[in-house]
Scaffold this active site. Structure first.
Site, PDB file in Angstrom:
ATOM      1  N   ILE A 227       0.775  -1.525  -0.029  1.00 39.50           N
ATOM      2  CA  ILE A 227       0.213  -0.061   0.263  1.00 39.50           C
ATOM      3  C   ILE A 227       1.061   1.284   0.283  1.00 39.50           C
ATOM      4  O   ILE A 227       0.958   2.100  -0.477  1.00 39.50           O
ATOM      5  CB  ILE A 227      -1.228  -0.253   0.646  1.00 39.50           C
ATOM      6  CG1 ILE A 227      -0.082   0.082   2.649  1.00 39.50           C
ATOM      7  CG2 ILE A 227      -1.887  -1.436   0.471  1.00 39.50           C
ATOM      8  CD1 ILE A 227      -0.504   0.345   3.853  1.00 39.50           C
ATOM      9  N   GLU A 228       1.914   1.470   0.777  1.00 39.95           N
ATOM     10  CA  GLU A 228       3.073   2.469   0.663  1.00 39.95           C
ATOM     11  C   GLU A 228       3.202   2.460  -1.066  1.00 39.95           C
ATOM     12  O   GLU A 228       3.540   4.213  -1.232  1.00 39.95           O
ATOM     13  CB  GLU A 228       4.217   2.061   1.970  1.00 39.95           C
ATOM     14  CG  GLU A 228       3.950   2.320   2.722  1.00 39.95           C
ATOM     15  CD  GLU A 228       3.335   3.564   2.774  1.00 39.95           C
ATOM     16  OE1 GLU A 228       4.148   4.590   2.501  1.00 39.95           O
ATOM     17  OE2 GLU A 228       3.338   3.760   4.290  1.00 39.95           O
TER      18      GLU A 228
END
Length: 545
Positions: A227-228
Site C-alpha cells: 500500500i505504501e
C-alpha cells in the site's frame, strides 16, 4: 504561435496559478525561466553565497511546465522522465531542508515556498495529467491513495468486526464496514492497479518474506509495502519519500540508508526491507500493538502516543483525533492484506508467468558504465537498472559496489568481464576541474554541460559557500550515448531539418512547433535521458513530414 500552443499556454497559466496572490503574470511564477532553457553565458551571473533552494524550485517549476506540454501532446515517455527529474529536485530540496540554517537549511520563507509548490505539483500529477493513467509510473501508489482517501471518510467509534485471521506472530486481519469500503474500491475503480500490485507481490515475495522472517516480523508487513508503494522500488510521494517502504530522507538515514550522487539506498529493496524491519520493530516495542505501530508508521509515533493519551485507550478504532489520512490508513492496509491472501475469492486473477526477483551478485572495485555492464551480462541496460534500482546515475559508485544481475548470468558475466581491458571496464565518471579566477559554479556547469545542482551535489557544496580559486571540483561525466539510432536515418516519409536553438527555447516548445514529441527529438539527437539542458546555438536534427 499555433492555436494548440496558445491553448497550452492557457493550461500552463492555470497549472501554476498556485502563486495566486503573488503571481500577477507568468514572469512572477517563473522568475528566471532561463534555468532549463537555452541562453548565452555572457549575461549570466550567479552568487554562490545565496541559497540553492530558490534555484531548485525555479527549475522544478520550469520542468512542471514541460510536463504540462508533454502531457498535452500525449508524450508519455517524456512525462515519465520529467516527473522523475522533478522528484529528484524535490528530494534534493528536502535534503537541503534537513541541514541547519547556517549550513544551507530552509528558512521559514523557503519552507512556505517549497510546501506551496509541493501541494500544486501533487495536485497536478494526481488529478490533471492524463498520461499518468497510461504509464506504470512511480507515483501511481500515491495517486491511488489520494483518490481513495478523498472519496472515503472513515468514522471512528464503536466498531463491529469479523475476524478473518488471528494467529500468534501475525497481524490480526479483521473486516469492518470501513475495510469493506476499501475492498469494494479495489474491486472496481482500483482493480487495474491492484492487479499490478499482485503481480509485483509474486515477483518480490521470495525476496521480502525471508527478510521479514529473519527479523521475526509478521509476514503481513509485506502488504504494508504494497500500500505504501505498490511494491515499486522507485516509488516516490509528495512527502519526498522514496522506495518500496517509502522512507523520507531523515528516517532512512537514521536506519542506515544513505543517499549520495550515485545511489539512493531507500530504493534498494534488500537494504530498505532490512531498515523497515528495524524501524517497525522499534514502533512495535513502543506500543506493543501492531495496529498502533502501523498508524505510527504513517503519521509518526508522537501523534499516536498523544492520541492514545487523549482518548485513554490503545484501541485504534477509538482514536478520533488521529489525522484523517491515518484513520484511513489501517482499513486501507487490512483491505489490501485480505484481498492479497485470497485474490480469486475477490475476483482477481492469480499472477502467472511472473519472473521472481532472484539474482547473483558481482563485486565491482571501481565505477563502471551501466551500458558496458549490461553488454557484458548479455542483458539490456533497462533490465540491469531494474535489478539495481538504487542507482541514480548511468554508472556504479567509485568505491566497491555489489552489482545484482539475473540468476544464471554470473559465469557469463565474469568470463566476458575478465576479457575486457581494464581501461574499458572502469571508465572514469568524473573529470577534475581546478577553479580559476572569475569562475563560478554556473560557468563551470555550462563549460561541461552539466546541471549546477549535480555539480553542487557531487562536491557537497552547501549553501553560502563560495568556490575558491584553486579549489578542485569533481565534474560528473555524462557517459555514453543512450540511443543506438544516430539520427542519420529518419522515419520513412519524413524530411530532415536542422533547427538552431534560440535563447528561451525548451524541448517541449520546439517539439510543439514542429508537431512532434520531445522524446523523439531526444532520440534523433542522441540526447541521453538524465540531461535536460539545451543551449542557444545548438543544432538539433528534427524529422518532419
Amino acid at each position: 504561435m499555433s492555436k494548440s500552443f496558445r491553448e497550452i499556454i492557457i493550461i500552463l497559466i492555470c497549472a501554476v496559478g498556485f502563486l495566486g496572490a503573488k503571481a500577477k503574470n507568468v514572469s512572477n511564477v517563473f522568475p528566471n525561466t532561463s534555468v532549463f532553457t537555452a541562453r548565452n553565458d555572457s549575461s549570466i551571473t550567479i552568487d554562490e553565497t545565496q541559497n540553492r533552494l530558490p534555484a531548485i524550485i525555479t527549475d522544478a517549476k520550469l520542468l512542471m511546465s514541460e510536463v504540462v506540454i508533454s502531457d498535452f501532446n500525449k508524450d508519455t515517455l517524456e512525462v515519465a522522465f520529467l516527473l522523475s527529474k522533478i522528484f529528484e529536485l524535490m528530494m534534493e530540496a528536502d535534503q537541503i531542508g534537513g541541514q541547519d540554517l547556517e549550513f544551507g537549511g530552509m528558512s521559514l520563507e523557503d519552507k512556505e515556498e517549497f510546501d506551496r509548490f509541493n501541494r500544486t505539483f501533487t495536485d497536478l500529477y494526481t488529478h490533471k495529467l492524463l498520461t499518468v493513467q497510461n504509464i506504470n509510473a512511480p507515483i501511481m501508489a500515491e495517486k491511488i491513495w489520494t483518490d481513495i482517501t478523498e472519496g472515503i471518510e472513515i468514522e471512528m467509534g464503536e466498531t463491529k468486526f469479523t475476524v478473518i485471521e488471528d494467529r500468534d506472530g501475525h497481524i490480526p486481519l479483521v473486516r469492518t464496514k470501513q475495510v469493506d469500503q476499501y475492498i469494494k474500491y479495489f474491486q472496481t475503480k482500483g482493480r487495474k492497479q491492484f492487479q499490478i500490485w499482485l503481480d509485483r507481490y509474486a515477483k518480490y515475495k521470495d525476496l521480502i518474506l525471508p527478510i521479514l522472517a529473519e527479523h521475526e516480523m509478521p509476514e503481513e508487513l509485506m502488504y504494508l509495502a504494497m500500500i505504501e508503494s505498490g511494491l515499486n522500488p522507485k516509488a516516490y510521494s509528495k512527502a519526498n519519500a522514496s522506495g518500496m517502504w517509502q522512507f523520507i530522507y531523515s528516517t532512512g538515514k537514521n536506519y542506515g540508508l544513505n543517499r549520495d550522487w550515485y545511489k539512493d539506498e531507500r530504493r534498494d529493496p534488500v537494504k530498505a526491507t532490512h531498515a523497515a524491519c528495524r524501524y517497525l520493530k522499534d514502533l512495535y516495542k513502543e506500543f506493543d500493538n501492531w495496529y498502533l505501530a502501523l498508524a505510527a508508521y504513517n503519521c509518526g509515533s508522537g501523534r499516536v502516543a498523544r492520541a492514545s493519551k487523549l482518548h485513554q485507550t490503545y484501541d485504534f478504532w477509538q482514536m478520533h483525533s488521529l489525522p484523517r489520512e491515518t484513520r484511513n490508513y489501517l482499513p486501507y492496509f487490512l483491505s489490501a492484506a485480505i484481498i492479497a491472501r485470497s485474490p480469486a475469492e475477490y475476483g482477481f486473477k492469480l499472477p502467472k508467468n511472473v519472473i521472481p526477483f532472484k539474482y547473483d551478485t558481482v563485486m565491482l572495485e571501481k565505477s563502471s558504465d551501466i551500458a558496458v555492464l549490461a553488454r557484458v551480462a548479455g542483458i539490456k541496460p533497462k533490465l540491469l537498472r531494474e535489478y539495481n534500482p538504487e542507482l541514480r546515475q548511468s554508472a556504479t559508485p567509485e568505491s566497491k559496489y555489489e552489482l545484482k544481475i539475473p540468476t544464471g548470468a554470473k559465469n557469463t558475466f565474469l568470463s566476458a568481464w575478465k576479457a575486457i581491458p581494464e581501461e574499458e571496464r572502469f571508465a572514469p565518471q568524473f573529470v577534475v576541474h581546478r577553479v580559476r579566477y572569475g569562475e563560478s559554479l554556473w560557468t563551470i556547469s555550462k563549460k561541461y554541460n552539466v546541471s549546477i545542482h549535480d555539480l553542487a551535489a557531487v562536491n557537497k557544496i552547501r549553501n553560502r559557500n563560495k568556490v575558491r580559486v584553486g579549489q578542485k571540483l569533481n565534474v560528473p561525466l555524462k557517459g555514453g550515448q543512450a540511443w543506438a539510432n544516430s539520427g542519420k536515418r529518419g522515419p520513412p516519409g519524413y524530411a530532415k531539418q536542422i533547427y538552431r536553438v534560440k535563447r528561451g527555447d525548451t524541448l517541449g516548445q520546439i517539439a510543439e512547433n514542429f508537431g512532434t514529441r520531445a522524446s523523439k527529438i531526444r532520440r534523433w539527437n542522441n540526447m541521453k535521458y538524465g540531461s535536460h539542458l539545451i543551449h542557444a546555438g545548438q543544432k538539433l536534427v528534427i524529422w518532419v513530414k
